[in-house]
Scaffold this motif. Structure first.
Motif, mmCIF file in Angstrom:
data_model
loop_
_atom_site.group_PDB
_atom_site.id
_atom_site.type_symbol
_atom_site.label_atom_id
_atom_site.label_comp_id
_atom_site.label_asym_id
_atom_site.label_seq_id
_atom_site.Cartn_x
_atom_site.Cartn_y
_atom_site.Cartn_z
ATOM 1 N N GLU A 28 0.821 -1.216 0.000
ATOM 2 C CA GLU A 28 0.000 0.000 0.000
ATOM 3 C C GLU A 28 0.856 1.268 0.000
ATOM 4 O OE1 GLU A 28 -3.075 -1.896 3.016
ATOM 5 O OE2 GLU A 28 -3.302 0.266 2.893
ATOM 6 N N ILE A 29 2.076 1.140 0.506
ATOM 7 C CA ILE A 29 2.944 2.328 0.550
ATOM 8 C C ILE A 29 3.190 2.858 -0.860
ATOM 9 C CG2 ILE A 29 5.265 3.198 1.117
ATOM 10 C CD1 ILE A 29 5.270 1.182 3.471
ATOM 11 N N ILE A 30 3.449 1.947 -1.801
ATOM 12 C CA ILE A 30 3.658 2.467 -3.163
ATOM 13 C C ILE A 30 2.354 2.555 -3.949
ATOM 14 C CG2 ILE A 30 6.077 1.727 -3.348
ATOM 15 C CD1 ILE A 30 5.022 -0.329 -5.484
ATOM 16 N N HIS A 31 1.393 1.692 -3.642
ATOM 17 C CA HIS A 31 0.171 1.679 -4.451
ATOM 18 C C HIS A 31 -0.783 2.810 -4.062
ATOM 19 C CE1 HIS A 31 -2.567 0.004 -7.279
ATOM 20 N NE2 HIS A 31 -3.515 -0.188 -6.373
ATOM 21 N N GLY A 32 -0.745 3.194 -2.788
ATOM 22 C CA GLY A 32 -1.557 4.330 -2.361
ATOM 23 C C GLY A 32 -2.900 3.971 -1.765
ATOM 24 N N HIS A 33 -3.414 2.815 -2.105
ATOM 25 C CA HIS A 33 -4.683 2.401 -1.518
ATOM 26 C C HIS A 33 -4.722 0.883 -1.416
ATOM 27 C CE1 HIS A 33 -5.622 2.386 -5.942
ATOM 28 N NE2 HIS A 33 -6.052 1.191 -5.609
ATOM 29 N N ARG A 34 -5.731 0.395 -0.714
ATOM 30 C CA ARG A 34 -5.913 -1.050 -0.534
ATOM 31 C C ARG A 34 -7.051 -1.507 -1.422
ATOM 32 N NH1 ARG A 34 -5.995 -4.656 4.767
ATOM 33 N NH2 ARG A 34 -3.972 -3.670 4.802
ATOM 34 N N CYS A 35 -6.803 -2.490 -2.260
ATOM 35 C CA CYS A 35 -7.858 -2.962 -3.161
ATOM 36 C C CYS A 35 -7.652 -4.456 -3.426
ATOM 37 C CB CYS A 35 -7.839 -2.169 -4.464
ATOM 38 S SG CYS A 35 -6.318 -2.436 -5.401
ATOM 39 N N PRO A 36 -8.669 -5.156 -3.928
ATOM 40 C CA PRO A 36 -8.568 -6.608 -4.093
ATOM 41 C C PRO A 36 -7.442 -7.057 -5.029
ATOM 42 C CG PRO A 36 -10.862 -5.929 -4.203
ATOM 43 C CD PRO A 36 -10.049 -4.675 -4.169
ATOM 44 N N PHE A 37 -7.222 -6.325 -6.120
ATOM 45 C CA PHE A 37 -6.194 -6.795 -7.054
ATOM 46 C C PHE A 37 -4.773 -6.558 -6.530
ATOM 47 C CE2 PHE A 37 -9.773 -7.461 -9.736
ATOM 48 C CZ PHE A 37 -9.407 -8.596 -10.454
ATOM 49 N N LEU A 38 -4.616 -5.558 -5.695
ATOM 50 C CA LEU A 38 -3.329 -5.397 -5.008
ATOM 51 C C LEU A 38 -3.128 -6.592 -4.068
ATOM 52 C CD1 LEU A 38 -0.879 -3.462 -4.494
ATOM 53 C CD2 LEU A 38 -2.152 -2.632 -2.508
ATOM 54 N N ALA A 39 -4.185 -6.950 -3.361
ATOM 55 C CA ALA A 39 -4.124 -8.098 -2.442
ATOM 56 C C ALA A 39 -3.791 -9.381 -3.195
ATOM 57 C CB ALA A 39 -5.456 -8.237 -1.694
ATOM 58 N N LEU A 40 -4.367 -9.537 -4.393
ATOM 59 C CA LEU A 40 -4.077 -10.735 -5.191
ATOM 60 C C LEU A 40 -2.614 -10.768 -5.631
ATOM 61 C CD1 LEU A 40 -7.095 -11.246 -7.613
ATOM 62 C CD2 LEU A 40 -6.564 -12.522 -5.549
ATOM 63 N N GLY A 41 -2.078 -9.606 -5.990
ATOM 64 C CA GLY A 41 -0.667 -9.527 -6.383
ATOM 65 C C GLY A 41 0.245 -9.902 -5.225
ATOM 66 N N VAL A 42 -0.105 -9.413 -4.046
ATOM 67 C CA VAL A 42 0.664 -9.726 -2.829
ATOM 68 C C VAL A 42 0.621 -11.234 -2.565
ATOM 69 C CG1 VAL A 42 0.574 -9.525 -0.297
ATOM 70 C CG2 VAL A 42 0.465 -7.463 -1.730
ATOM 71 N N LYS A 43 -0.568 -11.777 -2.696
ATOM 72 C CA LYS A 43 -0.756 -13.199 -2.391
ATOM 73 C C LYS A 43 -0.024 -14.095 -3.407
ATOM 74 C CE LYS A 43 -4.778 -15.845 -0.934
ATOM 75 N NZ LYS A 43 -6.233 -15.768 -0.724
ATOM 76 N N ALA A 44 -0.125 -13.730 -4.680
ATOM 77 C CA ALA A 44 0.559 -14.499 -5.733
ATOM 78 C C ALA A 44 2.075 -14.391 -5.560
ATOM 79 C CB ALA A 44 0.143 -13.983 -7.111
ATOM 80 N N GLY A 45 2.551 -13.169 -5.296
ATOM 81 C CA GLY A 45 3.987 -12.953 -5.111
ATOM 82 C C GLY A 45 4.514 -13.729 -3.914
ATOM 83 N N ARG A 46 3.777 -13.710 -2.843
ATOM 84 C CA ARG A 46 4.179 -14.416 -1.609
ATOM 85 C C ARG A 46 4.258 -15.920 -1.878
ATOM 86 N NH1 ARG A 46 4.584 -18.072 2.445
ATOM 87 N NH2 ARG A 46 2.738 -18.968 1.519
ATOM 88 N N HIS A 47 3.260 -16.422 -2.550
ATOM 89 C CA HIS A 47 3.222 -17.864 -2.816
ATOM 90 C C HIS A 47 4.412 -18.280 -3.694
ATOM 91 C CE1 HIS A 47 1.401 -21.807 -3.098
ATOM 92 N NE2 HIS A 47 1.633 -21.784 -4.394
#
Ligand SMILES: [Zn+2]
Ligand SMILES: [Zn+2]
Length: 236
Positions: A28-47
């Protein structure tokens, strides 16, 4: 002890500990907001990072190939450490919410593509969100209150998609081995004879015997905008 420990240590710890909330907060620091597709990117990257078990110090140990330039990509950049600036992010303008994360030393990779029915399934999980999304995001209408309510719900959707919905219901996942392009090259800098700015050598043109940058030459070049990669001319 290293003189300067990697600032990514905190992220690597979150990756190993599956601290998805902590990772999303960083994104969120670089994206600026919290949204589902940001969450999906985080989850995919983590996995993918946990699967490939390779720490990344931003020296191209890992490479991420993304196929869209939307919210998803910011989650990928933060969690994998493969970014626009460190040459480890490759963008293939295919218009798919998908990523392939690869380990440079042997090409071992994991691909995660958002399931084709994901949006439909996601909106079915949160019936209150669909009509607001339609109104506020797609049509750009809605009152301040609608927008506020949408933001609130959208963040709640992001949190639940991050924490509660199984990864396999969101993504098609497969492992593969890929051949990566060579490491990024460094080029000499030359000075444009017109604007006086430095420019890397392969981007210089010779105009009337003088070295000129593409902007001064008025030449078309590739431009990445919100619409993807296309040909364009300098906005200056
Ligand atoms: Zn977003
Ligand atoms: Zn110039």
């Amino acid at each position: 002890m290293h003189e300067h420990a990697s600032a990514r240590q905190a992220l690597e710890t979150m990756i190993r500990g599956n601290d998805l909330e902590g990772l999303l907060r960083q994104a969120e620091i670089i994206h600026g907001h919290r949204c589902p597709f940001l969450a999906l990117g985080v989850k995919a990257g983590r996995h993918a990072m946990a699967y490939l078990e390779q720490e990344n110090t931003g020296m191209e140990e890992m490479v991420a190939i993304v196929e869209c330039n939307n919210c998803f990509t910011d989650g990928i950049q933060v969690v994998t450490g493969c970014t626009f600036g460190n040459s480890a992010l490759i963008f293939e303008d295919l218009g798919k919410t998908a990523v392939t994360v690869a380990r440079r030393r042997d090409g071992a990779a994991l691909r995660l593509a958002v399931r084709p029915d994901f949006r439909e399934q996601m909106f079915a999980r949160y019936p209150a969100v669909g009509p607001l999304y339609e109104k506020v995001v797609l049509q750009g209408r809605g009152t301040d209150e609608d927008r506020h309510r949408f933001q609130h719900l959208w963040q709640a959707v992001a949190r639940r998609e991050l924490q509660e919905v199984p990864l396999e219901e969101q993504f098609l996942i497969r492992n593969l081995t890929i051949t990566l392009p060579p490491l990024a090259r460094r080029f000499a800098t030359v000075t444009c004879s017109r604007c006086g700015e430095g420019v890397m050598e392969p981007r210089v043109r010779v105009v009337e015997g003088q070295l000129v940058c593409l902007a001064c030459a008025g030449e078309e070049h590739y431009v990445l905008t919100g619409r993807g990669i296309g040909c364009g001319r300098s906005a200056l």
